[in-house]
Design an enzyme around this catalytic site. Structure first.
Site, PDB file in Angstrom:
ATOM      1  N   ASN A 149      -2.974 -27.852  14.538  1.00 18.97           N
ATOM      2  CA  ASN A 149      -3.416 -26.449  14.390  1.00 18.97           C
ATOM      3  C   ASN A 149      -4.637 -26.319  13.472  1.00 18.97           C
ATOM      4  O   ASN A 149      -5.151 -25.221  13.298  1.00 18.97           O
ATOM      5  CB  ASN A 149      -2.269 -25.556  13.880  1.00 18.97           C
ATOM      6  CG  ASN A 149      -2.064 -25.678  12.384  1.00 18.97           C
ATOM      7  OD1 ASN A 149      -2.294 -26.742  11.805  1.00 18.97           O
ATOM      8  ND2 ASN A 149      -1.642 -24.605  11.751  1.00 18.97           N
TER       9      ASN A 149
ATOM     10  N   ARG B 199      19.212 -20.909  22.935  1.00 19.72           N
ATOM     11  CA  ARG B 199      19.744 -20.296  24.166  1.00 19.72           C
ATOM     12  C   ARG B 199      19.832 -21.355  25.263  1.00 19.72           C
ATOM     13  O   ARG B 199      20.855 -21.496  25.913  1.00 19.72           O
ATOM     14  CB  ARG B 199      18.812 -19.146  24.568  1.00 19.72           C
ATOM     15  CG  ARG B 199      19.126 -18.493  25.872  1.00 19.72           C
ATOM     16  CD  ARG B 199      18.191 -17.343  26.140  1.00 19.72           C
ATOM     17  NE  ARG B 199      16.788 -17.760  26.255  1.00 19.72           N
ATOM     18  CZ  ARG B 199      15.789 -16.961  26.524  1.00 19.72           C
ATOM     19  NH1 ARG B 199      16.014 -15.671  26.697  1.00 19.72           N
ATOM     20  NH2 ARG B 199      14.549 -17.406  26.607  1.00 19.72           N
ATOM     21  N   THR B 200      18.757 -22.115  25.443  1.00 23.01           N
ATOM     22  CA  THR B 200      18.766 -23.216  26.417  1.00 23.01           C
ATOM     23  C   THR B 200      19.126 -24.486  25.640  1.00 23.01           C
ATOM     24  O   THR B 200      18.285 -25.086  24.967  1.00 23.01           O
ATOM     25  CB  THR B 200      17.364 -23.361  27.061  1.00 23.01           C
ATOM     26  OG1 THR B 200      16.929 -22.065  27.463  1.00 23.01           O
ATOM     27  CG2 THR B 200      17.375 -24.307  28.240  1.00 23.01           C
ATOM     28  N   VAL B 201      20.403 -24.882  25.724  1.00 20.23           N
ATOM     29  CA  VAL B 201      20.903 -25.979  24.879  1.00 20.23           C
ATOM     30  C   VAL B 201      20.136 -27.281  25.133  1.00 20.23           C
ATOM     31  O   VAL B 201      19.875 -28.046  24.203  1.00 20.23           O
ATOM     32  CB  VAL B 201      22.419 -26.193  25.119  1.00 20.23           C
ATOM     33  CG1 VAL B 201      22.966 -27.249  24.185  1.00 20.23           C
ATOM     34  CG2 VAL B 201      23.176 -24.902  24.930  1.00 20.23           C
TER      35      VAL B 201
ATOM     36  N   LYS C 258      -2.729 -26.084  21.081  1.00 15.39           N
ATOM     37  CA  LYS C 258      -2.308 -27.009  20.017  1.00 15.39           C
ATOM     38  C   LYS C 258      -2.028 -28.430  20.517  1.00 15.39           C
ATOM     39  O   LYS C 258      -2.108 -29.378  19.749  1.00 15.39           O
ATOM     40  CB  LYS C 258      -1.066 -26.471  19.296  1.00 15.39           C
ATOM     41  CG  LYS C 258      -1.345 -25.229  18.470  1.00 15.39           C
ATOM     42  CD  LYS C 258      -0.125 -24.802  17.682  1.00 15.39           C
ATOM     43  CE  LYS C 258      -0.356 -23.490  16.993  1.00 15.39           C
ATOM     44  NZ  LYS C 258       0.737 -23.106  16.094  1.00 15.39           N
TER      45      LYS C 258
HETATM   46  P1  NAP Z   1       8.178 -20.617  21.903  1.00 13.05           P
HETATM   47  O1  NAP Z   1       7.710 -22.030  21.862  1.00 13.05           O
HETATM   48  O2  NAP Z   1       7.903 -19.790  23.105  1.00 13.05           O
HETATM   49  O3  NAP Z   1       9.787 -20.631  21.641  1.00 13.05           O
HETATM   50  C1  NAP Z   1      10.536 -19.456  21.699  1.00 13.05           C
HETATM   51  C2  NAP Z   1      11.988 -19.744  21.303  1.00 13.05           C
HETATM   52  O4  NAP Z   1      12.669 -18.487  21.259  1.00 13.05           O
HETATM   53  C3  NAP Z   1      12.741 -20.623  22.282  1.00 13.05           C
HETATM   54  O5  NAP Z   1      13.682 -21.390  21.580  1.00 13.05           O
HETATM   55  C4  NAP Z   1      13.455 -19.588  23.167  1.00 13.05           C
HETATM   56  O6  NAP Z   1      14.640 -20.058  23.758  1.00 13.05           O
HETATM   57  C5  NAP Z   1      13.802 -18.540  22.140  1.00 13.05           C
HETATM   58  N1  NAP Z   1      14.009 -17.222  22.738  1.00 13.05           N
HETATM   59  C6  NAP Z   1      13.078 -16.426  23.298  1.00 13.05           C
HETATM   60  N2  NAP Z   1      13.644 -15.270  23.742  1.00 13.05           N
HETATM   61  C7  NAP Z   1      14.972 -15.376  23.454  1.00 13.05           C
HETATM   62  C8  NAP Z   1      16.091 -14.523  23.671  1.00 13.05           C
HETATM   63  N3  NAP Z   1      15.957 -13.317  24.265  1.00 13.05           N
HETATM   64  N4  NAP Z   1      17.309 -14.936  23.231  1.00 13.05           N
HETATM   65  C9  NAP Z   1      17.450 -16.132  22.620  1.00 13.05           C
HETATM   66  N5  NAP Z   1      16.429 -16.989  22.398  1.00 13.05           N
HETATM   67  C10 NAP Z   1      15.216 -16.620  22.821  1.00 13.05           C
HETATM   68  O7  NAP Z   1       7.597 -19.768  20.687  1.00 13.05           O
HETATM   69  P2  NAP Z   1       7.145 -20.312  19.228  1.00 13.05           P
HETATM   70  O8  NAP Z   1       5.700 -20.620  19.239  1.00 13.05           O
HETATM   71  O9  NAP Z   1       8.121 -21.359  18.819  1.00 13.05           O
HETATM   72  O10 NAP Z   1       7.315 -18.983  18.327  1.00 13.05           O
HETATM   73  C11 NAP Z   1       8.602 -18.482  18.020  1.00 13.05           C
HETATM   74  C12 NAP Z   1       8.514 -17.346  17.003  1.00 13.05           C
HETATM   75  O11 NAP Z   1       7.947 -17.815  15.794  1.00 13.05           O
HETATM   76  C13 NAP Z   1       7.647 -16.152  17.437  1.00 13.05           C
HETATM   77  O12 NAP Z   1       8.296 -14.977  17.044  1.00 13.05           O
HETATM   78  C14 NAP Z   1       6.375 -16.336  16.663  1.00 13.05           C
HETATM   79  O13 NAP Z   1       5.734 -15.097  16.385  1.00 13.05           O
HETATM   80  C15 NAP Z   1       6.912 -16.952  15.370  1.00 13.05           C
HETATM   81  N6  NAP Z   1       5.895 -17.740  14.658  1.00 13.05           N
HETATM   82  C16 NAP Z   1       5.540 -17.364  13.406  1.00 13.05           C
HETATM   83  C17 NAP Z   1       4.594 -18.067  12.724  1.00 13.05           C
HETATM   84  C18 NAP Z   1       4.206 -17.641  11.332  1.00 13.05           C
HETATM   85  O14 NAP Z   1       3.134 -18.064  10.843  1.00 13.05           O
HETATM   86  N7  NAP Z   1       5.023 -16.872  10.657  1.00 13.05           N
HETATM   87  C19 NAP Z   1       3.985 -19.197  13.303  1.00 13.05           C
HETATM   88  C20 NAP Z   1       4.381 -19.585  14.586  1.00 13.05           C
HETATM   89  C21 NAP Z   1       5.336 -18.842  15.269  1.00 13.05           C
HETATM   90  P3  NAP Z   1      14.643 -20.787  25.203  1.00 13.05           P
HETATM   91  O15 NAP Z   1      14.263 -22.208  24.952  1.00 13.05           O
HETATM   92  O16 NAP Z   1      16.041 -20.644  25.670  1.00 13.05           O
HETATM   93  O17 NAP Z   1      13.648 -20.051  26.058  1.00 13.05           O
END
Ligand code: NAP
Length: 291
Positions: A102, A167-169, A81
């Site tokens: 996207n 989690r990571t402020v 992206k």
């Molecule tokens: P990302 O960039 O990897 O971000 C993940 C986030 O989750 C970060 O803030 C991370 O915190 C936090 N996190 C991960 N494991 C954690 C834990 N054990 N405890 C607390 N916080 C935790 O991922 P993303 O692309 O933003 O996607 C996030 C979610 O959105 C996924 O579940 C994805 O499937 C969903 N999503 C859905 C759609 C849809 O169309 N519905 C579209 C996009 C994404 P840290 O910064 O501390 O690591």
């Protein structure tokens, strides 16, 4: 076979049709081909939508092939992206501001990039849970790529405030500092989460906590929520996360992530074809494979 060769063969095999595709790495699990092919069929558009696994080092050649072969549109998913932005000809102002593309539209060999994730989420939230977001107090848990897109789109709706908790402020602070808005946009630590949820009209989980194969986990306890508030989760597998189940039991409105997926695809369809997307048929198709 090289992925550019695969695209060429696919284009030759379907040369009488309008062609669209999604790229990512991995891409096998994507439900986009099912959903978009159903949308084209429903609207009697003679088109085919394919999926291609493109490794980061293949992206420049693939994008050039899309341009030259007249592929009319492309969805772009993880991990491309950001990098795709350097390879296309024009970027819509919102996609540029939020820093991710996207959806790509091919206008006579000129590739134009958009971002439909955030607006897809907001359209889903408004259609399925709360018609008016203006003056609402919002809490967003998580500060990753998805959080950034939806916060950018939520700010356009003039909520009363948005708190970002991660989690990571440091990442929450970074995200907040990078977005310009008249709406109060603030970062907070986990210690404040319960209190902020208690006071919020809409609480959104944008973390992957609670996603299959760990559906029993939740980053937010349902009883932290205000009665009647909206509990929203970007996760759609499971369709109703532990957070949503608990919040619903506590008298909240549950809003799952499926709608975001459907509407980001619906916006892409509308940019490509100029026609209104057949949202219910798209939803029915994706639901059938998820259930
Ligand atoms: P990302 O960039 O990897 O971000 C993940 C986030 O989750 C970060 O803030 C991370 O915190 C936090 N996190 C991960 N494991 C954690 C834990 N054990 N405890 C607390 N916080 C935790 O991922 P993303 O692309 O933003 O996607 C996030 C979610 O959105 C996924 O579940 C994805 O499937 C969903 N999503 C859905 C759609 C849809 O169309 N519905 C579209 C996009 C994404 P840290 O910064 O501390 O690591």
């Amino acid at each position: 076979m090289d992925v550019v060769q695969q695209l060429l063969q696919w284009q030759q095999a379907h040369s009488s049709k309008a062609l669209y595709c999604v790229i990512g790495d991995p891409i096998k699990q994507s439900k986009s081909p099912l959903m978009l092919n159903r949308a084209f069929e429903e609207c009697s558009i003679d088109a085919t939508y394919g999926a291609f696994q493109v490794a980061p080092d293949q992206l420049p050649q693939f994008v050039q092939a899309v341009r030259e072969l007249g592929i009319l549109g492309m969805n772009v998913t993880i991990p491309h992206k950001l990098h795709v932005m350097e390879l296309i000809d024009e970027i819509d102002a919102d996609a540029l501001n939020l820093g991710a593309v996207n959806t790509v539209v091919n206008r006579n060999g000129r590739l134009i990039g958009y971002n439909t994730d955030g607006i897809g989420y907001v359209r889903s939230l408004k259609e399925e849970a709360v018609a008016n977001i203006t003056n609402k107090k919002i809490v967003v848990v998580g500060a990753g790529g998805a959080a950034r897109g939806i916060i950018y789109a939520l700010l356009q709706e003039n909520p009363s405030s948005i708190y970002v908790i991660n989690r990571t402020v440091a990442k929450a602070k970074e995200l907040v500092a990078s977005l310009q808005s008249n709406v109060p946009l603030l970062a907070a630590g986990q210690a404040e989460l319960e209190q902020l949820c208690n006071d919020a009209d809409i609480v959104i989980n944008t973390t992957s906590v609670g996603m299959y194969p760990h559906p029993d986990e939740t980053p937010i306890a349902g009883h932290w929520m205000k009665f009647g508030a909206v509990a929203s989760d970007l996760i759609y597998n499971p369709l109703k996360t532990q957070f949503l189940l608990e919040a619903e039991q506590h008298g909240c409105i549950a809003h799952g992530g499926l709608g975001m997926f459907i509407y980001q695809g619906a916006f892409a369809f509308e940019y490509w074809t100029g026609q209104t997307a057949p949202v219910e048929a798209m939803r029915e198709t994706v639901l059938a494979v998820l259930q």
